[in-house]
Motif scaffolding. Structure first.
Motif, PDB file in Angstrom:
ATOM      1  N   CYS A 146      32.296  29.203  36.893  1.00  0.00           N
ATOM      2  CA  CYS A 146      33.075  29.063  37.880  1.00  0.00           C
ATOM      3  C   CYS A 146      33.926  30.482  37.874  1.00  0.00           C
ATOM      4  O   CYS A 146      34.395  30.835  36.959  1.00  0.00           O
ATOM      5  CB  CYS A 146      33.768  28.032  37.953  1.00  0.00           C
ATOM      6  N   LEU A 147      33.681  31.076  39.153  1.00  0.00           N
ATOM      7  CA  LEU A 147      34.605  32.322  39.062  1.00  0.00           C
ATOM      8  C   LEU A 147      36.018  32.361  39.720  1.00  0.00           C
ATOM      9  O   LEU A 147      36.053  31.211  40.428  1.00  0.00           O
ATOM     10  CB  LEU A 147      33.601  33.408  40.151  1.00  0.00           C
ATOM     11  N   LEU A 195      26.611  42.074  38.443  1.00  0.00           N
ATOM     12  CA  LEU A 195      27.682  42.199  39.301  1.00  0.00           C
ATOM     13  C   LEU A 195      28.822  41.288  38.828  1.00  0.00           C
ATOM     14  O   LEU A 195      30.105  42.064  38.697  1.00  0.00           O
ATOM     15  CB  LEU A 195      27.642  41.463  40.752  1.00  0.00           C
ATOM     16  N   ALA A 196      28.615  39.967  38.537  1.00  0.00           N
ATOM     17  CA  ALA A 196      29.760  39.183  37.794  1.00  0.00           C
ATOM     18  C   ALA A 196      30.280  39.740  36.496  1.00  0.00           C
ATOM     19  O   ALA A 196      31.387  39.780  36.193  1.00  0.00           O
ATOM     20  CB  ALA A 196      29.399  37.752  37.873  1.00  0.00           C
ATOM     21  N   ILE A 197      29.325  40.004  35.943  1.00  0.00           N
ATOM     22  CA  ILE A 197      29.605  40.789  34.784  1.00  0.00           C
ATOM     23  C   ILE A 197      30.442  41.783  34.551  1.00  0.00           C
ATOM     24  O   ILE A 197      31.687  42.011  33.728  1.00  0.00           O
ATOM     25  CB  ILE A 197      28.083  40.758  33.753  1.00  0.00           C
ATOM     26  N   ILE A 219      37.761  39.330  37.090  1.00  0.00           N
ATOM     27  CA  ILE A 219      37.779  37.594  37.283  1.00  0.00           C
ATOM     28  C   ILE A 219      37.354  37.155  35.817  1.00  0.00           C
ATOM     29  O   ILE A 219      37.246  37.770  34.860  1.00  0.00           O
ATOM     30  CB  ILE A 219      36.325  37.632  38.115  1.00  0.00           C
ATOM     31  N   LYS A 220      37.609  35.699  36.005  1.00  0.00           N
ATOM     32  CA  LYS A 220      37.174  34.951  34.717  1.00  0.00           C
ATOM     33  C   LYS A 220      36.008  34.197  35.183  1.00  0.00           C
ATOM     34  O   LYS A 220      35.712  33.829  36.388  1.00  0.00           O
ATOM     35  CB  LYS A 220      38.476  33.845  34.504  1.00  0.00           C
TER      36      LYS A 220
END
Lengths: 145, 145
Positions: free
Chosen positions: A94-95, A73-75, A83-84
Motif C-alpha cells: 500500500c502506497l 519507480l516505487a522504490i 512515499i511509504k
DNA sequence: TATTGTTATACTCTATAACTATA
DNA sequence: TATAGTTATAGAGTATAACAATA
C-alpha cells in the motif's frame, strides 16, 4: 487539392496528436525538472495526495503502467523519502505519501495546474470545450498482461 | 465537487492527451506490424510518396527528429531496399523511394487512412471538427539543437 | 562559420518472460 | 488457480557531445 508537405502531416489527426502530446510532455518535464521528479512520479504524487492510499497494482491499472515497471519507480520514490510502502496482506503493498511527499505533492499540484492552464489557453476558445471530451474518447483502457 | 481518482486524471487535458496519444500509437503500431515497419518509417514513406525527394536534414526538421537519430533510421530503410540515398552536394543526402518503397508506401497510405478514420469516428460528431485545430495549436515547432 | 551527416553514448519508456509468495 | 510484487532483459524513442567533410 494536394498540398505542401507540412499540410500532409498536419491533416492527420493521429500524427498531430502524437506531436502535440510530445510537445506538451516536454514542456511539463521542463517545469518539473526543478523538483527533481519526472512526469510519472508527479502523477503518482497527485493521485496519492487525493486518495491517501492505493495499492501498487491498483496504481498500475490507474496509470496504465506494467507492474514490472512500477517496482523500480516505487522504490525510487521511497528512497527519495516521498512515499511509504506498507504491506496490507502478505502480497500487496500500500502506497502512501510521507510528510515530505505531501509537501512536494503540493508543489506538483501548482505546477500541473499552471501547465494545464497554459495548455488550454493555446487552444482557441471555440475549440476548447470540445478538446477534453474528444481526447477522453480516444483514451483506451485496455487490459494489459 | 471532488471526485473519484479516475476523474482526477480524466480532467487533466495534458494527462489525457498523453494517454490518448499512446493508445492511438499502439493501435497504429499493431496495424503496421504486418508490414514490418514502425511508425516513423511509415511517416517517412508517406512524406516521400507525396514529395518524391527530400534531404535527410529537411526530413529531420519536418518530423522533429534529431539528425543523430535519423542516420540509423535512414540506413535501415535503405538496407530494406525502400529508399535510395543520393548525394546532392558533397554533404547533403537526398532521400527518394525505390520501386519497392513506393509499393509499400501505397500500403502504408491505406493503413493510415483507415487508422485515421477509426480514430476520428471514436470522437462524437459534435466534437470532431474541433479536434484537429485544437491539436495543431499545441504542436510546437521548436528549433532543436 | 554554419550546415550535413555520422558515431558513440546514455536515459527514459515500454514490453515480455520467469520467478516467489501469497490469496 | 489467479493475483502481487520482483528481477532481468530487450527494444524503442530521444538527447547530447564530438567529429569529419563541405558550403
Amino acid at each position: 487539392m494536394q498540398q505542401n508537405p507540412d499540410d500532409l502531416l498536419r491533416n492527420l489527426p493521429g500524427y498531430v496528436l502524437r506531436r502535440a502530446s510530445s510537445a506538451m510532455m516536454s514542456k511539463l518535464a521542463a517545469r518539473l525538472s526543478p523538483l527533481g521528479i519526472r512526469q510519472v512520479e508527479a502523477t503518482i504524487l497527485l493521485v496519492l495526495a487525493q486518495q491517501r492510499k492505493i495499492s501498487q497494482s491498483d496504481l498500475c491499472r490507474l496509470l496504465g503502467i506494467k507492474r514490472a515497471n512500477m517496482t523500480p519507480l516505487a522504490i525510487r520514490l521511497e528512497e527519495q523519502g516521498l512515499i511509504k510502502r506498507q504491506a496490507t496482506d502478505g502480497r500487496s503493498l500500500c502506497l502512501e505519501l510521507t510528510e515530505r511527499g505531501s509537501l512536494l505533492a503540493g508543489q506538483v499540484q501548482i505546477i500541473i495546474e499552471s501547465h494545464e492552464k497554459a495548455l488550454i489557453e493555446r487552444i482557441s476558445p471555440e475549440h476548447r470545450a470540445h478538446f477534453l471530451p474528444a481526447l477522453v474518447a480516444l483514451w483506451d483502457d485496455q487490459e494489459s498482461e
